[in-house]
Design an enzyme around this catalytic site. Structure first.
Site, PDB file in Angstrom:
ATOM      1  N   ASP A 104       0.718  -1.179  -0.146  1.00 50.06           N
ATOM      2  CA  ASP A 104      -0.143  -0.087   0.058  1.00 50.06           C
ATOM      3  C   ASP A 104       0.850   1.535  -0.019  1.00 50.06           C
ATOM      4  O   ASP A 104       1.957   1.377   0.764  1.00 50.06           O
ATOM      5  CB  ASP A 104      -0.738  -0.081   1.259  1.00 50.06           C
ATOM      6  CG  ASP A 104      -2.274   0.418   1.072  1.00 50.06           C
ATOM      7  OD1 ASP A 104      -2.710   1.430   0.520  1.00 50.06           O
ATOM      8  OD2 ASP A 104      -3.116  -0.477   1.490  1.00 50.06           O
ATOM      9  N   ASP A 136      -3.333   4.594  -2.560  1.00 50.45           N
ATOM     10  CA  ASP A 136      -4.341   5.057  -1.647  1.00 50.45           C
ATOM     11  C   ASP A 136      -4.972   6.367  -2.095  1.00 50.45           C
ATOM     12  O   ASP A 136      -3.952   7.239  -2.353  1.00 50.45           O
ATOM     13  CB  ASP A 136      -3.661   5.102  -0.380  1.00 50.45           C
ATOM     14  CG  ASP A 136      -4.995   5.501   0.760  1.00 50.45           C
ATOM     15  OD1 ASP A 136      -5.743   4.434   0.965  1.00 50.45           O
ATOM     16  OD2 ASP A 136      -4.733   6.545   1.431  1.00 50.45           O
ATOM     17  N   GLU A 176      -6.816   3.420  -6.041  1.00 50.63           N
ATOM     18  CA  GLU A 176      -7.835   3.383  -5.337  1.00 50.63           C
ATOM     19  C   GLU A 176      -8.724   4.719  -5.690  1.00 50.63           C
ATOM     20  O   GLU A 176      -8.090   5.828  -5.402  1.00 50.63           O
ATOM     21  CB  GLU A 176      -7.757   3.468  -3.678  1.00 50.63           C
ATOM     22  CG  GLU A 176      -9.103   3.491  -2.971  1.00 50.63           C
ATOM     23  CD  GLU A 176      -9.280   4.095  -1.899  1.00 50.63           C
ATOM     24  OE1 GLU A 176     -10.101   3.529  -0.987  1.00 50.63           O
ATOM     25  OE2 GLU A 176      -8.443   4.830  -1.349  1.00 50.63           O
ATOM     26  N   HIS A 220     -11.134  -3.478   2.821  1.00 51.80           N
ATOM     27  CA  HIS A 220     -11.032  -3.106   4.317  1.00 51.80           C
ATOM     28  C   HIS A 220     -11.940  -2.013   4.679  1.00 51.80           C
ATOM     29  O   HIS A 220     -11.919  -1.466   5.786  1.00 51.80           O
ATOM     30  CB  HIS A 220      -9.659  -2.840   4.679  1.00 51.80           C
ATOM     31  CG  HIS A 220      -9.095  -1.769   4.036  1.00 51.80           C
ATOM     32  ND1 HIS A 220      -8.646  -1.846   2.547  1.00 51.80           N
ATOM     33  CD2 HIS A 220      -8.477  -0.716   4.521  1.00 51.80           C
ATOM     34  CE1 HIS A 220      -8.376  -0.637   2.207  1.00 51.80           C
ATOM     35  NE2 HIS A 220      -8.072   0.174   3.529  1.00 51.80           N
ATOM     36  N   ASP A 221     -12.442  -1.223   3.618  1.00 51.35           N
ATOM     37  CA  ASP A 221     -13.417  -0.108   3.887  1.00 51.35           C
ATOM     38  C   ASP A 221     -14.731  -0.513   3.861  1.00 51.35           C
ATOM     39  O   ASP A 221     -15.480   0.648   4.176  1.00 51.35           O
ATOM     40  CB  ASP A 221     -13.090   0.827   3.037  1.00 51.35           C
ATOM     41  CG  ASP A 221     -11.513   1.507   2.999  1.00 51.35           C
ATOM     42  OD1 ASP A 221     -11.424   1.477   4.388  1.00 51.35           O
ATOM     43  OD2 ASP A 221     -11.150   1.847   2.011  1.00 51.35           O
TER      44      ASP A 221
HETATM   45  C1  GLC Z   1      -8.274   4.911   1.732  1.00 52.06           C
HETATM   46  C2  GLC Z   1      -7.905   3.681   2.513  1.00 52.06           C
HETATM   47  C3  GLC Z   1      -8.709   3.923   3.901  1.00 52.06           C
HETATM   48  C4  GLC Z   1      -8.290   4.904   4.382  1.00 52.06           C
HETATM   49  C5  GLC Z   1      -8.057   6.362   3.713  1.00 52.06           C
HETATM   50  C6  GLC Z   1      -7.224   7.186   4.268  1.00 52.06           C
HETATM   51  O1  GLC Z   1      -9.789   5.321   1.579  1.00 52.06           O
HETATM   52  O2  GLC Z   1      -8.725   2.457   1.941  1.00 52.06           O
HETATM   53  O3  GLC Z   1      -8.638   2.957   4.655  1.00 52.06           O
HETATM   54  O4  GLC Z   1      -8.642   5.309   5.736  1.00 52.06           O
HETATM   55  O5  GLC Z   1      -7.583   6.097   2.175  1.00 52.06           O
HETATM   56  O6  GLC Z   1      -5.799   6.891   3.714  1.00 52.06           O
END
Ligand code: GLC
Ligand code: CA
Length: 536
Positions: free
Chosen positions: A105, A207, A270, A335-336
């Site tokens: 990540d 991310d 993402e 995980h979100d």
């Molecule tokens: C992304 C991640 C999430 C995190 C956010 C801030 O959305 O997947 O888990 O809290 O970024 O880094």
């Protein structure tokens, strides 16, 4: 290019590991890198392994853990809770020895407020790192610089009394946004990428990339977008001006360029596109970044209702919009988001979702535990860990339920730890665990294994074209076609039997999500049944 010459990511299945919750090797209740190493055989390298060919590790960097590692204090090291850099190198070696590629990540948009860069930046207005973050004065009437909201609730601006200005944090107050418009920041972030590429990682999951470019004038977000705020998890990411700025693709190309300097590296981004912009939003990523090394996650299937017409719409349209070299990256969990089996409401539907995911083109992505049919864990108010839930309690935004430890067996702490697990073990772990599912030929785990094994040896699934298919209502289906293999995939999205037209009855059944011997021909789909058929 022959199959063997193609880069690994053209034929990979990615598995997301949330390191805190995978396996705890030292009894402190938190998963760690040695834990991942100990369990690599579960993933690949042995005849009874799951059979995934790449892993994505959620963050393991030094961090005060305000957002469980998405708040980084040092991009080039490992949090002692997870181990050491030496452990990471060992993990890489052991994974590669088992045919598992490793993506890590990478968090470009922000750091922790405890990062040395931010400490310098906040120290004085003329500090050389001042402009590495985003500082603004209050408006003349004393109000906040603009109306941008943090994804986790509340304004995105935090007043800092040392220098009398506000800094921007698109996420938590403890996650100040880096200023990507500053070339020194871009250079520094490229260096962090090179650190890991030089160590031998196979790429990155990037991310929250939409945020790295913002409206250059920092105008208010439109109020319509704000009123949508919080209708859905992470809905603030639809805000118009606090993200998706004019330099987004340029900055992403910069990172893709770094990856291109090494052979066969891959980046998956993402980015939840604006709701009015879905397919076009994804396609712009391919067009404008570098489809040879970079692809966006397609999140439509994680957000959609389990409905055949909706899935047909999403997947047919997306596949139709993709150029040949654009590789789709579908996923059904992360995980979100709430757990797949919870969102779908039944194990039967989750089984058909597994078959769907693993027959789609590109790089399917599995979220750890979904292969067991894990459901959302029950988190009591006093057990809440996630800052999202702490900031906005009771709306169902909390992400802890989808982050509970992977149950390895039916012992007290499910074989995850000898200590006290950081989140509670799921209540159903007596039967939803790796050991129990290993021995049950009809388990979710064995269905995943079967599907992964089939995919690995199937030219149509690994490389074949995708063709939409006319199907009865409540069924979504498609064909996957290569030179010497023609497959049909049919998924019944509802809890009743659906008769199939003649044309499907001539094909040979290969795999069904329903147990028991396969019939010579399939004349109907049972409730929530999904099948792979071979055209003769
Ligand atoms: C992304 C991640 C999430 C995190 C956010 C801030 O959305 O997947 O888990 O809290 O970024 O880094
Ligand atoms: Ca541990």
């Amino acid at each position: 290019m022959t199959h063997a010459e193609e880069p690994w990511f053209k034929h990979a299945v990615l598995y997301q590991i949330y390191p805190r919750s995978f396996y705890d090797s030292n009894g402190d209740g938190i998963g760690d890198l040695q834990g991942v190493i100990e369990k690599l055989d579960y993933l690949n390298g042995r005849p009874d392994s799951l059979g995934v060919t790449a892993i994505w590790l959620s963050p393991f960097y030094p961090s005060p853990m305000a957002d469980f590692g998405y708040d980084v204090t040092d991009h080039c090291d490992v949090h002692p809770m997870f181990g050491t850099l030496h452990d990471f190198k060992q993990l890489l070696k052991e994974a590669h020895a088992r045919g598992i590629r490793v993506l890590i990540d990478f968090i470009p948009n922000h750091t922790s407020d405890e990062h040395a860069w931010f400490k310098e930046s906040r120290a004085s207005r003329d500090n050389p790192k001042r402009d590495w973050y985003i500082w603004r004065d209050a408006k003349t009437d004393g109000s906040l610089p603009n109306n941008w909201e943090s994804v986790f609730g509340g304004p995105a601006w935090q007043y800092d009394k040392t220098t009398g200005q506000y800094y921007l944090h698109s996420f938590l107050r403890k996650q100040p946004d880096l200023n990507w418009d500053n070339p020194e920041v871009r250079k520094a972030m490229h260096e962090q990428m090179r650190f890991w590429l030089d160590l031998g990682v196979d790429g990155f999951r990037m991310d929250a990339v939409l945020y790295i470019s913002k409206d250059p004038e920092y105008r208010d977000d439109p109020v319509e977008a704000l009123s949508d705020f919080k209708k859905d998890q992470l809905a603030a990411q639809w805000n118009a001006r606090s993200q998706n700025g004019p330099h987004l693709y340029e900055y992403l190309r910069g990172m893709a360029e770094v990856a291109r300097q090494y052979p066969h590296k891959f980046i998956v981004t993402e980015a939840y596109p604006h709701p009015w912009d879905k397919v076009a939003g994804y396609v712009r990523f391919y067009e404008n970044v570098d489809p040879r090394v970079c692809a966006p996650f397609n999140f439509e299937a994680i957000m959609a209702d389990w409905n055949a017409a909706e899935f047909r719409h999403i997947i047919d349209n997306f596949q139709h919009a993709l150029e040949l070299e654009y590789m789709p990256v579908y996923c059904l969990g992360n995980h979100d988001r709430h757990r797949l089996a919870t969102r779908l409401g039944s194990q039967a539907a989750a089984r058909s979702a597994a078959l769907l995911l693993l027959t789609l083109p590109g790089m399917p992505t599995l979220y750890y535990g979904d292969e067991l049919g894990m459901i959302d864990g029950k988190i009591l108010p006093e057990q809440v860990q996630d800052p999202y839930e702490k900031n906005l309690p009771g709306h169902g935004y909390g992400r802890d339920p989808a982050r509970t430890p992977l149950p390895w067996n039916d012992s007290k702490h499910a074989g995850f730890t000898t200590g006290q697990p950081w989140l509670p073990i799921n209540a159903d772990h007596a039967h939803v665990n790796v050991a129990a599912e290993n021995t049950d030929p009809e388990s979710m785990l064995n269905l995943y294994r079967k599907l992964l094994a089939f995919r690995r040896q199937s030219p149509a699934l690994e490389d074949g074209e995708y063709h939409g298919l006319e199907t009865p209502e409540d069924v979504f289906g498609f064909r996957r076609v290569s030179e010497d293999e023609k497959l049909i995939v049919l998924v019944n999205f509802v809890n009743r039997t659906i008769e199939l037209p003649e044309k499907f009855q001539q094909a040979d059944p290969v795999i069904s999500t329903h147990d028991g011997p396969l019939p010579a021909a399939i004349t109907s789909l049972r409730p929530h049944e999904a099948v792979i058929l071979r055209e003769v």
